[in-house]
Design a protein around this motif. Structure first.
Motif, PDB file in Angstrom:
ATOM      1  N   VAL A 287       5.417   0.029  -4.177  1.00  8.42           N
ATOM      2  CA  VAL A 287       5.643   0.183  -2.510  1.00  8.42           C
ATOM      3  C   VAL A 287       5.552  -1.008  -1.748  1.00  8.42           C
ATOM      4  N   LEU A 288       6.315  -1.007  -0.747  1.00  8.86           N
ATOM      5  CA  LEU A 288       6.589  -2.228   0.292  1.00  8.86           C
ATOM      6  C   LEU A 288       5.307  -1.730   1.307  1.00  8.86           C
ATOM      7  N   VAL A 289       4.670  -3.149   1.649  1.00  6.74           N
ATOM      8  CA  VAL A 289       3.400  -2.795   2.470  1.00  6.74           C
ATOM      9  C   VAL A 289       3.487  -4.309   3.208  1.00  6.74           C
ATOM     10  N   THR A 290       2.946  -4.167   4.193  1.00  7.15           N
ATOM     11  CA  THR A 290       2.512  -5.424   4.921  1.00  7.15           C
ATOM     12  C   THR A 290       0.894  -5.883   4.559  1.00  7.15           C
ATOM     13  N   LEU A 291       1.056  -7.167   3.951  1.00  7.62           N
ATOM     14  CA  LEU A 291      -0.499  -7.409   3.551  1.00  7.62           C
ATOM     15  C   LEU A 291      -0.586  -8.990   3.926  1.00  7.62           C
ATOM     16  N   ASP A 292      -1.759  -9.160   4.651  1.00  6.68           N
ATOM     17  CA  ASP A 292      -2.095 -10.413   5.166  1.00  6.68           C
ATOM     18  C   ASP A 292      -1.196 -10.986   6.001  1.00  6.68           C
ATOM     19  N   GLY A 293      -0.242  -9.958   6.724  1.00  9.15           N
ATOM     20  CA  GLY A 293       0.742 -10.478   7.746  1.00  9.15           C
ATOM     21  C   GLY A 293       2.084 -10.886   7.037  1.00  9.15           C
ATOM     22  N   GLN A 294       2.238 -10.406   5.821  1.00  9.37           N
ATOM     23  CA  GLN A 294       3.492 -10.589   5.332  1.00  9.37           C
ATOM     24  C   GLN A 294       4.051  -9.345   4.506  1.00  9.37           C
ATOM     25  N   THR A 295       5.301  -9.148   4.313  1.00 14.06           N
ATOM     26  CA  THR A 295       5.873  -8.215   3.780  1.00 14.06           C
ATOM     27  C   THR A 295       5.742  -8.473   2.169  1.00 14.06           C
ATOM     28  N   GLN A 296       5.266  -7.427   1.381  1.00 13.47           N
ATOM     29  CA  GLN A 296       4.956  -7.750  -0.106  1.00 13.47           C
ATOM     30  C   GLN A 296       5.068  -6.282  -0.889  1.00 13.47           C
ATOM     31  N   ILE A 297       5.137  -6.265  -1.943  1.00 12.83           N
ATOM     32  CA  ILE A 297       5.288  -5.044  -2.813  1.00 12.83           C
ATOM     33  C   ILE A 297       4.047  -5.100  -3.732  1.00 12.83           C
ATOM     34  N   ILE A 298       3.336  -3.823  -3.820  1.00 14.29           N
ATOM     35  CA  ILE A 298       2.327  -3.526  -4.738  1.00 14.29           C
ATOM     36  C   ILE A 298       2.696  -2.583  -5.930  1.00 14.29           C
ATOM     37  N   GLU A 299       2.539  -3.029  -7.022  1.00 12.27           N
ATOM     38  CA  GLU A 299       3.109  -2.161  -8.109  1.00 12.27           C
ATOM     39  C   GLU A 299       2.283  -0.997  -8.303  1.00 12.27           C
ATOM     40  N   TYR A 300       2.859   0.058  -8.846  1.00  9.75           N
ATOM     41  CA  TYR A 300       2.104   1.241  -8.958  1.00  9.75           C
ATOM     42  C   TYR A 300       0.963   1.306  -9.811  1.00  9.75           C
ATOM     43  N   SER A 301       1.009   0.350 -10.795  1.00 12.26           N
ATOM     44  CA  SER A 301      -0.238   0.348 -11.556  1.00 12.26           C
ATOM     45  C   SER A 301      -1.328  -0.309 -10.978  1.00 12.26           C
ATOM     46  N   ASP A 302      -0.925  -1.007  -9.673  1.00 11.96           N
ATOM     47  CA  ASP A 302      -2.283  -1.665  -9.151  1.00 11.96           C
ATOM     48  C   ASP A 302      -2.654  -0.735  -7.839  1.00 11.96           C
ATOM     49  N   LEU A 303      -2.361   0.778  -7.984  1.00 15.33           N
ATOM     50  CA  LEU A 303      -2.705   1.438  -7.058  1.00 15.33           C
ATOM     51  C   LEU A 303      -3.108   2.805  -7.738  1.00 15.33           C
ATOM     52  N   PRO A 304      -4.554   2.582  -8.440  1.00 17.91           N
ATOM     53  CA  PRO A 304      -4.884   3.678  -9.148  1.00 17.91           C
ATOM     54  C   PRO A 304      -5.618   4.773  -8.370  1.00 17.91           C
ATOM     55  N   GLY A 305      -5.497   6.164  -8.722  1.00 18.95           N
ATOM     56  CA  GLY A 305      -6.325   7.251  -8.198  1.00 18.95           C
ATOM     57  C   GLY A 305      -6.142   7.227  -6.627  1.00 18.95           C
ATOM     58  N   GLU A 306      -7.238   7.278  -5.989  1.00 17.66           N
ATOM     59  CA  GLU A 306      -7.534   7.563  -4.779  1.00 17.66           C
ATOM     60  C   GLU A 306      -6.653   6.327  -3.856  1.00 17.66           C
ATOM     61  N   ALA A 307      -6.842   5.219  -4.370  1.00 13.97           N
ATOM     62  CA  ALA A 307      -6.055   4.103  -3.617  1.00 13.97           C
ATOM     63  C   ALA A 307      -4.609   4.581  -3.156  1.00 13.97           C
ATOM     64  N   ALA A 308      -3.833   5.224  -4.002  1.00 12.55           N
ATOM     65  CA  ALA A 308      -2.428   5.563  -3.718  1.00 12.55           C
ATOM     66  C   ALA A 308      -2.366   6.573  -2.622  1.00 12.55           C
ATOM     67  N   ARG A 309      -3.582   7.196  -2.560  1.00 13.40           N
ATOM     68  CA  ARG A 309      -3.440   8.453  -1.403  1.00 13.40           C
ATOM     69  C   ARG A 309      -3.972   8.080  -0.110  1.00 13.40           C
ATOM     70  N   ARG A 310      -4.251   6.861  -0.046  1.00 19.73           N
ATOM     71  CA  ARG A 310      -5.032   6.428   1.095  1.00 19.73           C
ATOM     72  C   ARG A 310      -3.972   6.794   2.492  1.00 19.73           C
ATOM     73  N   LYS A 311      -4.471   7.386   3.717  1.00 14.07           N
ATOM     74  CA  LYS A 311      -3.868   7.462   4.936  1.00 14.07           C
ATOM     75  C   LYS A 311      -4.158   6.435   5.964  1.00 14.07           C
TER      76      LYS A 311
END
Length: 468
Positions: A287-311
């Motif tokens: 997934v594409l995100v903004t992280l620490d002021g930069q555009t980055q990608i977080i792999e799905y394997s790094d978004l376990p369970g509840e983290a992936a459902r964050r609103k």
């Protein structure tokens, strides 16, 4: 052939002497092949990667990154208003102008085999056309050729292969006369491979007495491969300023999409990424995100369970923007990454067929990963871009990859998408299609709905399988 003392000492120093334990049993040809593999290993890098693996705190880092991330900020979503639509139309015009100027090239990542599909050849040779069985390579090359003809300018194709796919891919293009693109406009370059390591030691695995277990170094390996094999120089000589990047497994990607190229150029983006809305928080997409002021990608394997459902504070999914592996790069940005940037390596735990202690072949067990493979990802270049744009695409139209043998993202769903898109075009111009028939439209007949409308009669009725 005698094994040199220098090679023996090198292997002893790095505790990899087992690689030549069967040396006396090998033929001259096998010995030469094994020596070539050994000479290509960067043992210092392997030692560094082993140290990284043994001190890995990625789980903690992944949790922290996911907590800090927000939905992408430098973002253009699908049109919701007339103004949004006008922006896209203006971008498409700019993209067409850049294509006509000869400033655009295309990069195809085609290092993968079709093994997950039960297919032994390069994945690009997999048949996907719902009527004609056109291969993935043919569908994508016909798109690029059609785009070149419309622009009346050559669009060079830079195709990254791997050790496993290179020779077969080059021969396949030769056999098909480079699909009309012209031999002088298709450039093959090969990504590097890295040895696989035993999961509980620093031992490099063998797949045969004369063969080291290796795997491609990931799509991030494109940076060093472009540089080492002279592709960046070719791009400069050809006057290419921007590069459309895509992977071989998605036949509905809009190759050299003028709209995406125009949005990229008008935003002065160094690296632009096409995203689509995920079908669910659990879908296995980066997934594409903004992280620490930069555009980055977080792999799905790094978004376990509840983290992936964050609103977010408005109740919207934070991690909705799925990466399609479609990018547009400034050539100068790729050049700037050479020499002064080493993308991080990601460690994958994989089942690997290997030789046991007594020289017996042990088949890979999917339930028991026994080795580590190391990959670099091109999206890890995102934080280095001064400006990185995210553009949302139409998922149904643009993202129908062939990744799995069955189920979602399979040949069945990808063929169905090609069939559906063709059916929608016919119905959009007033035609009718029997529910039971398959339709296929070659990009050389029409590359988009507008061109199809100019060629297809509005009263068309299709009652049998047909290819345009």
């Amino acid at each position: 052939m005698q094994l040199s003392q220098t090679t023996r000492e090198l292997l002893e120093h790095h505790q990899q002497s087992h690689l030549v334990q069967y040396w006396e049993e090998l033929s001259d040809t096998e010995q030469a092949g094994l020596l070539k593999q050994i000479s290509e290993i960067d043992f210092d890098l392997i030692t560094k990667l082993m140290d990284q693996r043994d001190t890995d705190h990625s789980a903690d880092n992944a949790f922290s990154r996911a907590q800090r991330a927000t939905s992408p900020e430098q973002l253009i979503r699908l049109p919701q208003s007339d103004d949004d639509q006008q922006l896209r139309e203006q971008a498409a015009q700019l993209g067409e102008e850049l294509l006509k100027s000869g400033k655009i090239g295309a990069i195809l990542v085609a290092g993968g085999q079709g093994s997950r599909l039960g297919f032994d050849d390069p994945k690009g040779m997999f048949p996907i056309g719902p009527v004609t069985d056109r291969t993935l390579f043919k569908v994508l090359c016909e798109q690029l050729l059609a785009r070149s003809r419309r622009a009346q300018r050559v669009i060079p194709y830079f195709i990254m292969t791997s050790e496993a796919t290179h020779a077969l891919t080059v021969n396949y293009f030769k056999q098909n006369d480079f699909f009309g693109l012209g031999e002088n406009n298709v450039f093959f370059f090969q990504q590097a491979s890295l040895p696989a390591i035993e999961v509980n030691s620093h031992k490099i695995l063998l797949t045969a007495k004369h063969r080291i277990a290796t795997s491609p170094d990931g799509h991030g390996g494109i940076l060093s491969a472009l540089h080492k094999q002279g592709m960046l120089k070719v791009m400069l000589e050809r006057g290419i300023d921007h590069l459309y990047y895509h992977q071989v497994d998605n036949p509905t990607a809009i190759v050299c999409d003028p709209e995406l190229i125009g949005l990229h150029a008008s935003s002065c983006s160094q690296m632009t990424t096409k995203v689509v809305a995920k079908t669910s928080p659990e879908e296995k997409m980066g997934v594409l995100v903004t992280l620490d002021g930069q555009t980055q990608i977080i792999e799905y394997s790094d978004l376990p369970g509840e983290a992936a459902r964050r609103k977010d504070e408005h109740g919207n999914d934070v991690f909705w923007a799925g990466n399609t592996a479609v990018h547009v790069f400034e050539r100068s940005f790729l050049e700037s990454l050479q020499g002064n940037l080493a993308l991080p390596f990601h460690i994958a735990h994989k089942p690997i067929t290997h030789l046991g202690k007594d020289g017996e072949l042990i088949e890979a067990d999917p339930a028991r990963p026994n080795g580590n493979k190391f990959e670099q990802f091109i999206f890890d270049a995102l934080p280095f871009a001064a400006s990185a744009l995210v553009v949302e695409g139409d998922r149904d139209r643009e993202f129908n990859p062939v990744k799995n043998a069955d189920g979602n993202d399979s040949p069945t769903t990808s063929r169905a998408a090609l069939n559906r898109i063709a059916r929608e075009w016919i119905e959009a111009v007033g035609g009718k299609v029997n529910e039971c028939v398959n339709i296929e439209i070659s990009p050389l007949y029409a590359i988009d709905l507008q061109e199809f409308a100019q060629k297809c009669p509005g009263n068309l009725i299709v009652n049998e399988d047909r290819c345009f």
